[in-house]
Scaffold this motif. Sequence first.
Motif, PDB file in Angstrom:
ATOM      1  N   LEU A  95       0.840  -1.193   0.000  1.00 29.08           N
ATOM      2  CA  LEU A  95       0.000   0.000   0.000  1.00 29.08           C
ATOM      3  C   LEU A  95       0.876   1.245   0.000  1.00 29.08           C
ATOM      4  O   LEU A  95       2.097   1.156   0.211  1.00 29.08           O
ATOM      5  N   HIS A  96       0.252   2.375  -0.213  1.00 26.58           N
ATOM      6  CA  HIS A  96       0.957   3.650  -0.115  1.00 26.58           C
ATOM      7  C   HIS A  96       0.567   4.357   1.177  1.00 26.58           C
ATOM      8  O   HIS A  96      -0.598   4.302   1.583  1.00 26.58           O
ATOM      9  N   MET A 124       0.871   5.853   9.601  1.00 25.63           N
ATOM     10  CA  MET A 124      -0.290   5.833   8.716  1.00 25.63           C
ATOM     11  C   MET A 124      -0.322   4.546   7.895  1.00 25.63           C
ATOM     12  O   MET A 124      -1.402   4.052   7.543  1.00 25.63           O
ATOM     13  N   ARG A 142      -2.137   2.023   9.839  1.00 20.46           N
ATOM     14  CA  ARG A 142      -3.590   2.261   9.843  1.00 20.46           C
ATOM     15  C   ARG A 142      -4.205   1.906   8.496  1.00 20.46           C
ATOM     16  O   ARG A 142      -5.283   1.310   8.434  1.00 20.46           O
ATOM     17  N   ASN A 143      -3.509   2.261   7.425  1.00 13.72           N
ATOM     18  CA  ASN A 143      -4.030   1.883   6.107  1.00 13.72           C
ATOM     19  C   ASN A 143      -4.055   0.372   5.943  1.00 13.72           C
ATOM     20  O   ASN A 143      -4.971  -0.178   5.321  1.00 13.72           O
ATOM     21  N   ARG A 150      -4.538  -1.757   8.271  1.00 20.02           N
ATOM     22  CA  ARG A 150      -5.712  -2.214   9.027  1.00 20.02           C
ATOM     23  C   ARG A 150      -6.968  -2.081   8.174  1.00 20.02           C
ATOM     24  O   ARG A 150      -7.809  -2.978   8.136  1.00 20.02           O
ATOM     25  N   ASP A 151      -7.074  -0.975   7.454  1.00 17.32           N
ATOM     26  CA  ASP A 151      -8.265  -0.736   6.641  1.00 17.32           C
ATOM     27  C   ASP A 151      -8.299  -1.583   5.382  1.00 17.32           C
ATOM     28  O   ASP A 151      -9.367  -1.984   4.919  1.00 17.32           O
ATOM     29  N   LEU A 152      -7.123  -1.834   4.800  1.00 21.28           N
ATOM     30  CA  LEU A 152      -7.102  -2.537   3.525  1.00 21.28           C
ATOM     31  C   LEU A 152      -7.050  -4.055   3.672  1.00 21.28           C
ATOM     32  O   LEU A 152      -7.614  -4.773   2.861  1.00 21.28           O
TER      33      LEU A 152
END
Lengths: 118, 281
Positions: A50-51, A57, A60-61, A63-65
């Motif tokens: 991911l970026h 961050m 956290r990304n 976790r979301d992805l």
Amino acid sequence: MEETDRNAPTDQVPEGGVVTEDPAEHSVWPLWEVFVRSSRGLSHVHAGSLHAPDAAMALRNARDLYTRRNEGTSLWVVPAADITASDPDSKGGYFESPKGKSYRHATYYKQSEGVPHL
Amino acid sequence: MNSAAGFTSQDSATRISVGDALTPEDVSASSAVAAEDTARYALMLGDDCLILAQRLGNWISRAPELEEDIALGNIALDLLGHARFFLTYAGSAWGKSEDDLAYFRDEEDFRSCRLVEQDNGDFGKTIARQLIFSFYTHELYSRLVDSADATLAAIADKALKEVDYHQDHAAQWLLRLGGGTAESSRRVQAGLDAAWPYVEELFADVEPTERLAEQGVAVLPSALREPVLDRLHAIITEAGLNPPEAKGAFGADRSGRFSEHRGFILAEMQVLARQHPGASW
């Protein structure tokens, strides 16, 4: 309407399809590799990338992805630039050697008679 | 398990369990019927979540990065989930479903606060709104878990874990935008300034919160004022930004009479359900 040949060479893409420009110049967030551990006792497994602007961050990304369907109990993120990878073009030198060397596998050996606890 | 939810407990593609958690279907299936006042309170809490979910959903495909698109979408879905809990429970008092309450009430019947009705603006404005609302709901739910009403307590317990992430997401972005470039700092400060007049409404002891708080069912909104503002001031200062000092906007009563946006939000949210009542897929 004119048909576009998608395979035709263009000026924009260098031969071989490798974009040589530094992505940072386009202010694109750096790439992070994500490792997810699905449950206690298992190891972290590479899930994707991911970026993100920074490590906090990125976590956290991730976790979301990568955990939105209850996939994880633990996450690692690693800057993709910090990973040293084997060269895909050197597959022969790297990975051909072990092939055929069956004596490196435990199943190659016959169980000796009379040896307990094997 | 959760058969009413319409999906199996095992995802056949990944063989990963969806896990156990309270669902709106559990609330609907339980015999708990909300008392009139409690239902009105649940409706107020649910409307805030519903409207903000609708607002945030508008970011899908428009966020600055794909990753952030999904983050905001996830938060919107969490909030929609909270709205479903609260509206389902509120509806138990009046024999109405969550859909009846979400899609077939008119503008003046909603009890959402104006903070969540504010438009998304740019990313800085959305983060400012998220910061205020998530800090407020975190303080609210962390007290509502001790409610004398077992259903409200269970909903708060479920929502609190998700809001925990929402406030972290907003705080992380506030720090980065505040400490980023002059432009990012200017924009997020403008977002805070624009949202601030609507902060006071969150702490207004509107009907029937005072009565319910005396019974230990509700959290008195005015009791949240100090802890929420203290924490907001701290994080805003840490981000190198200025806590706004604007007075509360007139008409902080959740009535919708002074709401600029509510009607437009509902028009978009309700149009499909009203054109095709009972439609499903």
